[in-house]
Motif scaffolding. Structure first.
Motif, short mmCIF file in Angstrom:
data_model
loop_
_atom_site.label_atom_id
_atom_site.label_comp_id
_atom_site.label_asym_id
_atom_site.label_seq_id
_atom_site.Cartn_x
_atom_site.Cartn_y
_atom_site.Cartn_z
N HIS A 242 3.03 3.51 4.09
CA HIS A 242 2.59 4.62 3.29
C HIS A 242 1.39 4.45 2.85
O HIS A 242 0.47 5.27 2.59
CB HIS A 242 3.41 4.52 2.18
CG HIS A 242 5.00 4.75 2.37
ND1 HIS A 242 5.52 6.01 2.41
CD2 HIS A 242 6.11 3.89 2.33
CE1 HIS A 242 6.69 5.88 2.56
NE2 HIS A 242 7.19 4.68 2.57
N SER A 287 1.42 8.76 -1.61
CA SER A 287 1.93 7.60 -0.83
C SER A 287 1.23 6.32 -0.98
O SER A 287 1.78 5.34 -0.91
CB SER A 287 1.28 8.13 0.74
OG SER A 287 1.96 9.31 1.22
N ARG A 290 3.42 4.86 -3.77
CA ARG A 290 4.47 4.41 -3.15
C ARG A 290 4.38 3.15 -2.20
O ARG A 290 5.40 2.23 -2.39
CB ARG A 290 5.02 5.32 -1.78
CG ARG A 290 6.37 5.00 -0.98
CD ARG A 290 7.40 4.97 -1.57
NE ARG A 290 8.89 4.97 -1.03
CZ ARG A 290 9.67 4.03 -1.34
NH1 ARG A 290 9.96 3.56 -2.68
NH2 ARG A 290 10.71 3.69 -0.56
#
Length: 423
Positions: A242, A287, A290
């Motif tokens: 990620h 992302s 994350r």
């Protein structure tokens, strides 16, 4: 137009087409033959066939399909010559015979599945039986189509070193009988770091081309992003996946603003931020979040993504939080010893604390052998010297950068910056 001009134009078309389709050709033949080095060899045969045929017959309407058909026929000829007796040979030969006489739909070969095929090849090339350096070099050269000089620039090592790594890796791969596969579980994790490195370097070459007359190679950026997203699906709990996707999204979001109408580079501080892709920025920030949620905020790719996020969050160039960027580069330097990281840290420190502080940091790494032919070193020096009012030294630095630059657009940019100091 003379015959020589026509021949030159045909050869230019061949090499342009080849650069685009080579990875797909290798992916297709590897799936057929279950032998990656052999697939690479036979795709080279298809290139030679085009170089021999097209100057006489003209460029086909669908050059990619022509190369695909020729490469497949080479694969079938190899199977026939080998007189393989296994069930695999019978099955593959029968399948390919059924395809003869049918012109492939090359556009269909570029569907979403090809991302999986390329990754399968990269995972094969990144087997632990190979050294870390050899894995990435082999994948970048043979599968992703980067030249030896482009790979050498990415690693700041001589071309001969990269050539030897690739040669040894091919031999190891050919002799090992490794499976052509996308591993799962522990086997996937074992290879993932090398695969991420390959995807990262593919993106970097697209984002800032090492050679040629174009500063950007968007197709490589798109390919890397697609593979990164596939990897995020394969390994959803790996924070560095990620982090890499975030880094690529945030950097790619600036693509439209990075060149002017003539294709010339526009430096970050001069870019029109209205041209940035804010949807892609939001995707990149998601992302990055994350990666942090998974405990990877301090990872190699996540730290770089956090730096890119600082730029993305600044509404204007003047609002950029350079102190935070300098801090992130310091964290990155503790994680990975790299003269390029130190070079970038010097830029950030120069913006945060003043050009002399940046120049002092730059002087500390200027003697690194890996930077001896790296044009960004004199380019950064020139920028810092210009801000200090040392214009004659700055001009010399920009001229040195222009001399070392292997990309035509960057060479022109450096010469323009040097010439501006004469005014």
């Amino acid at each position: 137009m003379t015959a020589a001009d026509i021949d030159q134009a045909v050869r230019a078309t061949i090499h342009a087409t080849w650069r685009i389709v080579q990875p797909r050709l290798i992916a297709t033949l590897s799936r057929m033959l279950r032998d990656v080095p052999l697939a690479e060899e036979l795709t080279q045969d298809a290139l030679v066939a085009a170089l021999e045929a097209w100057p006489a017959t003209g460029v086909p309407d669908n050059p990619g399909a022509w190369l695909m058909t020729t490469a497949r026929r080479r694969a079938l000829d190899h199977l026939r010559r080998g007189r393989m007796l296994s069930d695999k040979h019978d099955m593959l030969a029968r399948d390919m015979l059924q395809e003869q006489g049918i012109v492939p739909d090359f556009d269909a070969a570029l569907d979403d599945d090809i991302g999986d095929e390329l990754l399968r090849l990269i995972f094969t090339a990144c087997h632990p039986i190979l050294s870390r350096e050899a894995r990435a070099a082999l994948a970048l050269r043979m599968i992703c189509g980067l030249t030896t000089s482009e790979i050498a620039r990415a690693y700041l090592v001589p071309e001969a070193t990269i050539s030897q790594r690739i040669l040894r890796a091919k031999r190891s791969l050919s002799n090992s009988g490794l499976a052509y596969e996308t591993p799962s579980g522990e086997a996937l994790s074992e290879r993932l770091a090398s695969v991420l490195e390959v995807v990262y370097l593919i993106f970097n070459e697209g984002y800032l081309a090492a050679h040629g007359e174009e500063w950007l190679r968007p197709q490589l950026c798109d390919e890397a992003l697609r593979m990164g997203r596939v990897l995020a699906g394969l390994a959803p709990d790996e924070p560095e996946v990620h982090g890499l996707v975030a880094l690529m999204d945030l950097n790619a979001s600036r693509a439209r603003a990075r060149t002017d109408a003539n294709g010339d580079p526009v430096l970050l501080m001069d870019q029109d931020r209205a041209l940035w892709d804010w949807l892609q920025i939001r995707s990149g920030l998601h992302s990055l979040e994350r990666a942090g949620d998974l405990g990877g905020a301090g990872g190699f790719y996540a730290l770089q993504a956090a730096i890119a996020a600082c730029h993305a969050r600044a509404e204007t160039a003047a609002a950029t939080n350079w102190q935070r960027i300098a801090q992130l580069y310091a964290e990155l330097a503790l994680l990975v010893r790299s003269p390029i990281i130190e070079l970038n840290r010097a830029v950030a420190v120069g913006m945060a604390e003043g050009p002399q502080a940046g120049l002092d940091l730059l002087d500390a790494v200027a003697g690194e052998p890996a930077l001896a032919t790296y044009h960004h070193l004199p380019a950064v020096r020139g920028d810092l010297l210009q801000k200090l009012g040392r214009l004659a030294e700055a001009r010399q630095a920009f001229e040195a950068a222009a001399h070392l630059a292997t990309n035509g657009r960057e060479r022109v940019l450096m010469r323009r910056r040097a010439a501006a100091l004469d005014a």
